[in-house]
Design an enzyme around this catalytic site. Structure first.
Site, PDB file in Angstrom:
ATOM      1  N   ASP A  68       0.845  -1.185   0.000  1.00 36.92           N
ATOM      2  CA  ASP A  68       0.000   0.000   0.000  1.00 36.92           C
ATOM      3  C   ASP A  68       0.885   1.240   0.000  1.00 36.92           C
ATOM      4  OD1 ASP A  68      -2.829   0.248   0.078  1.00 36.92           O
ATOM      5  OD2 ASP A  68      -2.717   1.164   2.053  1.00 36.92           O
ATOM      6  N   TYR A  70       2.276   4.851   1.254  1.00 40.09           N
ATOM      7  CA  TYR A  70       2.245   5.570   2.526  1.00 40.09           C
ATOM      8  C   TYR A  70       1.055   6.526   2.522  1.00 40.09           C
ATOM      9  CZ  TYR A  70       7.137   4.035   3.064  1.00 40.09           C
ATOM     10  OH  TYR A  70       8.277   3.295   3.180  1.00 40.09           O
ATOM     11  N   PHE A  81       8.009   1.524  -0.645  1.00 32.73           N
ATOM     12  CA  PHE A  81       9.010   1.719   0.411  1.00 32.73           C
ATOM     13  C   PHE A  81       9.746   3.058   0.324  1.00 32.73           C
ATOM     14  CE2 PHE A  81       8.704  -2.979   0.264  1.00 32.73           C
ATOM     15  CZ  PHE A  81       8.344  -3.206   1.577  1.00 32.73           C
ATOM     16  N   HIS A 190       8.863  -9.359   6.566  1.00 31.59           N
ATOM     17  CA  HIS A 190       8.747  -7.936   6.225  1.00 31.59           C
ATOM     18  C   HIS A 190       9.764  -7.116   7.030  1.00 31.59           C
ATOM     19  CE1 HIS A 190       6.887  -3.976   5.667  1.00 31.59           C
ATOM     20  NE2 HIS A 190       6.270  -4.519   4.631  1.00 31.59           N
TER      21      HIS A 190
END
Length: 223
Positions: A68, A70, A81, A190
């Site tokens: 998703d 930010y 990221f 993760h």
């Protein structure tokens, strides 16, 4: 491809049929309405397909999959990221940088902009490409995942010797879309602070990626 979808030319050849499908037409309408009527939708419209624009289909060597964008103001700019320089580096990216340092000896960067990865053939792909401000996951289920699943499968089907980096359970759930007989799939927990110490640290994704690329006569990534 529909003229209202602004995406890099080489991708149009592979995704034009996808963008004519009813789910995508419906998705485009919902997202356009959100930009028109919601106070904050991220990233900005010009950056929704930025991962594709910076990394043409023919140049894809590595795929890093996020979930998703930010959802804080000024953070999302179309690359998973990644955040623009000048924005505080998010916790997951801080951990990615720590592993980068420990894996290949890279000095930890001051900023969080990963554009230089994208322009070397690293597709920084979120499964969902838009989000409402302050509401994580708010555009999940609109149809983006169907689209990005098709992207992953198209890369798998049409290319060879691509490295897919799947961090966390969600990303790893996409592994069935990838032909592991002709691609390299690297899996690890993760990099978020909740799971980084469960096996993300020490997983050496950056050196493993470059070893695979060099073994298949591809230029390694300058991480």
């Amino acid at each position: 491809m529909d003229s209202s979808v602004h995406i890099e030319d080489s991708w149009k050849k592979y995704l034009s049929d996808e963008c004519q499908k009813p789910y995508f037409v419906d998705l485009r309408t919902k997202v356009r309405d959100a930009y028109e009527h919601e106070a904050g939708v991220f990233p900005s419209p010009r950056d929704v397909f930025r991962a594709f624009d910076l990394c043409p289909f023919d140049e894809v060597k590595v795929v890093i999959l996020g979930q998703d964008p930010y959802h804080g103001k000024g953070q999302a700019h179309g690359l998973c990221f990644s955040v623009p320089n000048g924005v505080a580096v998010p916790p997951s990216l801080r951990n990615i940088y720590k592993e980068l340092r420990d894996d290949v000896g890279k000095v930890i960067p001051m900023g969080g902009d990963l554009t230089h990865w994208a322009t070397q053939g690293v597709l920084l792909l979120n499964a969902t490409l838009t989000v409402l401000e302050g509401r994580a996951g708010s555009h999940q289920g609109l149809g983006w995942e169907t689209f990005t699943d098709a992207v992953i499968k198209k890369i798998s089907d049409e290319k060879e010797h691509v490295v897919f980096i799947l961090w966390g359970r969600y990303a790893q759930s996409k592994s069935g879309l990838i032909d592991e007989n002709k691609h390299c799939v690297l899996k690890a927990p993760h990099p978020s602070p909740l799971s980084a110490y469960a096996g993300f640290f020490g997983s050496k994704p950056f050196s493993k990626t470059n070893e695979y690329l060099k073994a298949h006569k591809e230029t390694p990534i300058e991480w």
